[in-house]
Write an enzyme that holds these catalytic residues in place. Structure first.
Site, short mmCIF file in Angstrom:
data_model
loop_
_atom_site.label_atom_id
_atom_site.label_comp_id
_atom_site.label_asym_id
_atom_site.label_seq_id
_atom_site.Cartn_x
_atom_site.Cartn_y
_atom_site.Cartn_z
N ILE A 138 12.45 1.17 10.55
CA ILE A 138 12.17 2.30 9.66
C ILE A 138 10.77 2.80 9.96
O ILE A 138 9.81 2.03 10.01
CB ILE A 138 12.37 1.94 8.17
CG1 ILE A 138 12.09 3.15 7.29
CG2 ILE A 138 11.54 0.73 7.72
CD1 ILE A 138 12.82 3.17 5.97
N PRO B 120 -0.22 7.72 12.24
CA PRO B 120 -1.64 7.40 12.47
C PRO B 120 -2.53 7.90 11.32
O PRO B 120 -3.49 7.24 10.95
CB PRO B 120 -1.96 8.14 13.78
CG PRO B 120 -0.64 8.22 14.48
CD PRO B 120 0.41 8.35 13.41
N GLU C 117 12.53 -4.17 -0.93
CA GLU C 117 11.61 -4.33 0.20
C GLU C 117 10.44 -5.21 -0.19
O GLU C 117 9.97 -6.04 0.59
CB GLU C 117 11.11 -2.97 0.66
CG GLU C 117 12.23 -2.13 1.25
CD GLU C 117 11.80 -0.71 1.57
OE1 GLU C 117 12.68 0.15 1.57
OE2 GLU C 117 10.61 -0.48 1.79
N ARG C 118 9.97 -5.02 -1.40
CA ARG C 118 8.80 -5.80 -1.85
C ARG C 118 9.19 -7.24 -2.15
O ARG C 118 8.44 -8.17 -1.83
CB ARG C 118 8.16 -5.10 -3.04
CG ARG C 118 7.56 -3.81 -2.51
CD ARG C 118 6.84 -2.94 -3.42
NE ARG C 118 6.25 -1.89 -2.59
CZ ARG C 118 5.97 -0.67 -3.00
NH1 ARG C 118 6.21 -0.32 -4.24
NH2 ARG C 118 5.45 0.20 -2.17
N HIS D 101 -6.14 -29.57 8.04
CA HIS D 101 -5.83 -30.00 9.41
C HIS D 101 -7.12 -30.21 10.23
O HIS D 101 -7.05 -30.61 11.40
CB HIS D 101 -4.98 -28.96 10.15
CG HIS D 101 -3.51 -29.01 9.86
ND1 HIS D 101 -2.97 -28.63 8.66
CD2 HIS D 101 -2.46 -29.39 10.63
CE1 HIS D 101 -1.64 -28.75 8.72
NE2 HIS D 101 -1.32 -29.22 9.89
C1 FAD Z 1 2.23 -5.55 11.50
C2 FAD Z 1 2.56 -4.31 10.72
C3 FAD Z 1 3.88 -3.92 10.59
C4 FAD Z 1 4.21 -2.74 9.92
N1 FAD Z 1 5.50 -2.32 9.89
C5 FAD Z 1 5.80 -1.07 9.47
C6 FAD Z 1 7.10 -0.52 9.66
O1 FAD Z 1 8.02 -1.17 10.17
N2 FAD Z 1 7.33 0.75 9.25
C7 FAD Z 1 6.35 1.51 8.69
O2 FAD Z 1 6.61 2.65 8.37
N3 FAD Z 1 5.10 1.02 8.50
C8 FAD Z 1 4.80 -0.25 8.89
N4 FAD Z 1 3.53 -0.75 8.73
C9 FAD Z 1 2.51 0.09 8.12
C10 FAD Z 1 2.00 -0.41 6.79
O3 FAD Z 1 2.97 -0.25 5.79
C11 FAD Z 1 0.69 0.31 6.51
O4 FAD Z 1 -0.26 -0.19 7.43
C12 FAD Z 1 0.21 0.12 5.09
O5 FAD Z 1 1.07 0.78 4.18
C13 FAD Z 1 -1.22 0.64 4.89
O6 FAD Z 1 -1.39 1.92 5.41
P1 FAD Z 1 -2.64 2.21 6.39
O7 FAD Z 1 -2.60 1.19 7.46
O8 FAD Z 1 -2.62 3.63 6.77
O9 FAD Z 1 -3.93 1.91 5.51
P2 FAD Z 1 -4.71 2.96 4.59
O10 FAD Z 1 -3.74 3.65 3.72
O11 FAD Z 1 -5.61 3.75 5.42
O12 FAD Z 1 -5.57 1.97 3.69
C14 FAD Z 1 -6.86 1.45 4.07
C15 FAD Z 1 -7.40 0.64 2.88
O13 FAD Z 1 -7.56 1.52 1.76
C16 FAD Z 1 -6.88 0.99 0.65
N5 FAD Z 1 -6.37 2.11 -0.17
C17 FAD Z 1 -5.64 3.18 0.25
N6 FAD Z 1 -5.32 3.96 -0.80
C18 FAD Z 1 -5.86 3.36 -1.89
C19 FAD Z 1 -5.89 3.69 -3.28
N7 FAD Z 1 -5.27 4.78 -3.74
N8 FAD Z 1 -6.54 2.86 -4.12
C20 FAD Z 1 -7.15 1.75 -3.64
N9 FAD Z 1 -7.17 1.39 -2.37
C21 FAD Z 1 -6.53 2.19 -1.49
C22 FAD Z 1 -5.77 0.17 1.24
O14 FAD Z 1 -5.27 -0.78 0.31
C23 FAD Z 1 -6.44 -0.46 2.42
O15 FAD Z 1 -7.16 -1.59 2.01
C24 FAD Z 1 3.19 -1.96 9.33
C25 FAD Z 1 1.86 -2.38 9.42
C26 FAD Z 1 1.54 -3.53 10.12
C27 FAD Z 1 0.10 -3.92 10.23
#
Ligand code: FAD
Length: 389
Positions: free
Chosen positions: A133, A138, A254-255, A350
């Protein structure tokens, strides 16, 4: 190794009946025999092979909760839980079947037309189709409404342009649910879910298999869509603009599924650590004989027990259709935080060996970290919980 499934000594919940226990045993045997011996190679290659998926399908590990008429096993989330628990107890967490089974397939089951269900679900159950999904981009993760991927109707096709990142199973997947804007003017109401059969479209390109700190064997990737043509018949739902509602409706499962991995990994970490401290000697006695070790493990076992009881209750409510999004957010945030804490404490017990990759606790430490980030970060979970106050 001590059995992680019985480490907490709790009675089995009502939802974990005989068929669920049998599935757990079968999945454990399959994963130990077929996947565990090759897991190191998958970790090095940073990808699984298709054969593992096909074998998982043959052995009933795919689409356990999809009705039999669509090629599944006709179970419930209890059966999905049994499979995810087996994956984490055996320690092959990079095998992306949880996402395929309890996230991607349910979207098709719940929102697909009869034709779509008949076309895709049997092949997902056999492992011929591997699901992913693609929501995150980016420039948009937590703030999903900020996605830029655009799907424009052109006759009986959508022309899709945009890019996605961090997509689990991104290199292997050949059935990808793409979240796209069909009407950017309408914000959330202009968002739709469109199924991309990657083998049948032009303009689809896989980017890098991303270099992560953990879950190395999962091919988490970038995806690019350049004037990608997809039949309008691949829209999920009767009309455009349903994407956000569909995403919101599926979020509790999902959660919860992230909670399954969390509590199961906690159980494995405890089992490994208790074995280790009984065996390891320091100052002329076993490490478990130090009162600090005993108190620390007593605390961790207590917290794990609280987590397992909460998890079991969430599953019971989910199977009855009553798991609300707030409680599901609590499960995701609290259980993944607990996982991070317990795996870290277990690594500490460990000593230096815990920091060596040849010990499973080291890999678990790396694999656990992302659980607090994906599926909605734990900060976003707290935001959702806070809205209920
Ligand atoms: C290994 C891995 C697998 C993944 N798999 C999938 C997948 O299969 N499909 C998919 O679609 N996505 C996937 N993701 C994406 C994942 O769901 C996102 O990385 C995640 O939702 C956070 O988005 P972001 O990385 O853009 O962080 P950002 O949204 O940029 O957040 C950066 C920081 O700001 C904080 N933040 C953001 N908004 C707020 C707010 N309103 N209040 C307080 N704090 C906030 C966040 O908690 C975080 O600490 C995956 C990510 C990883 C690392």
């Amino acid at each position: 190794m001590t059995d992680p499934a019985s480490i907490l000594g709790l009675p089995k919940p009502a939802w974990a009946g005989e068929d669920v226990a049998m599935l757990y045993d079968m999945a454990t045997r399959f994963l130990e025999a077929e996947i565990a011996p090759r897991y190191e190679a998958f970790e090095k290659a940073e990808i699984f092979d298709r054969e593992s998926w096909l074998k998982a399908g043959q052995n009933g590990l795919l689409c356990a909760s999809i009705p039999e008429e669509y090629g599944g096993s006709g179970g419930t989330f209890a059966h999905e839980s049994a499979i995810i628990e087996a994956v984490s107890h055996v320690g092959v967490d990079g095998f992306g079947i949880a996402l395929h089974n309890s996230i991607v397939a349910p979207y098709i089951l719940h929102y697909g037309s009869e034709e779509q269900k008949k076309k895709w679900l049997p092949k997902m159950a056999s492992g011929e189709l591997i699901g992913a999904i693609a929501m995150t981009e980016p420039g948009a993760g937590s703030d999903l409404q900020g996605i830029k991927t655009r799907a424009e109707k052109d006759g009986n096709q959508y022309r899709i342009n945009g890019s996605k990142t961090f997509i689990i199973n991104g290199q292997l997947a050949n059935l990808i649910i793409v979240v796209a804007k069909t009407d950017p003017e309408k914000g959330a109401k202009g968002t739709s879910l469109i199924v991309v059969e990657t083998d049948e479209v032009d303009g689809f390109e896989r980017g890098r298999n991303l270099d992560k700190i953990g879950l190395k064997s999962n091919d988490t990737s970038e995806l690019f869509f350049n004037d990608m043509r997809v039949p309008t018949a691949n829209l999920l739902g009767a009309e455009e603009g349903q994407g956000f509602v569909q995403l919101m409706q599926q979020l509790p499962q999902e959660r919860l599924q992230i909670g399954t991995t969390a509590i199961s990994m906690v159980e494995r970490a405890l089992a490994l650590t208790i074995d280790y401290v009984k065996d390891r000697k320091a100052f002329g006695k076993a490490v478990i004989d130090f009162q600090n070790t005993q108190f620390k493990l007593a605390e961790l076992k207590t917290e794990a027990t609280i987590g397992r009881v909460f998890y079991n209750d969430c599953v019971a409510r989910h199977i009855d259709g009553g798991l609300d999004p707030v409680t599901a957010s609590m499960a995701k945030y609290w259980l993944s935080d607990l996982q991070g804490k317990i795996v870290d404490e277990c690594l500490q017990l460990h000593g230096g060996y815990g920091y060596m990759n040849e010990y499973p606790i080291a890999r678990m430490y790396r694999d656990a970290r992302v659980q607090r980030i994906y599926g909605g970060t734990n900060e976003i979970m707290k935001l959702l919980i806070a809205r209920s106050l």
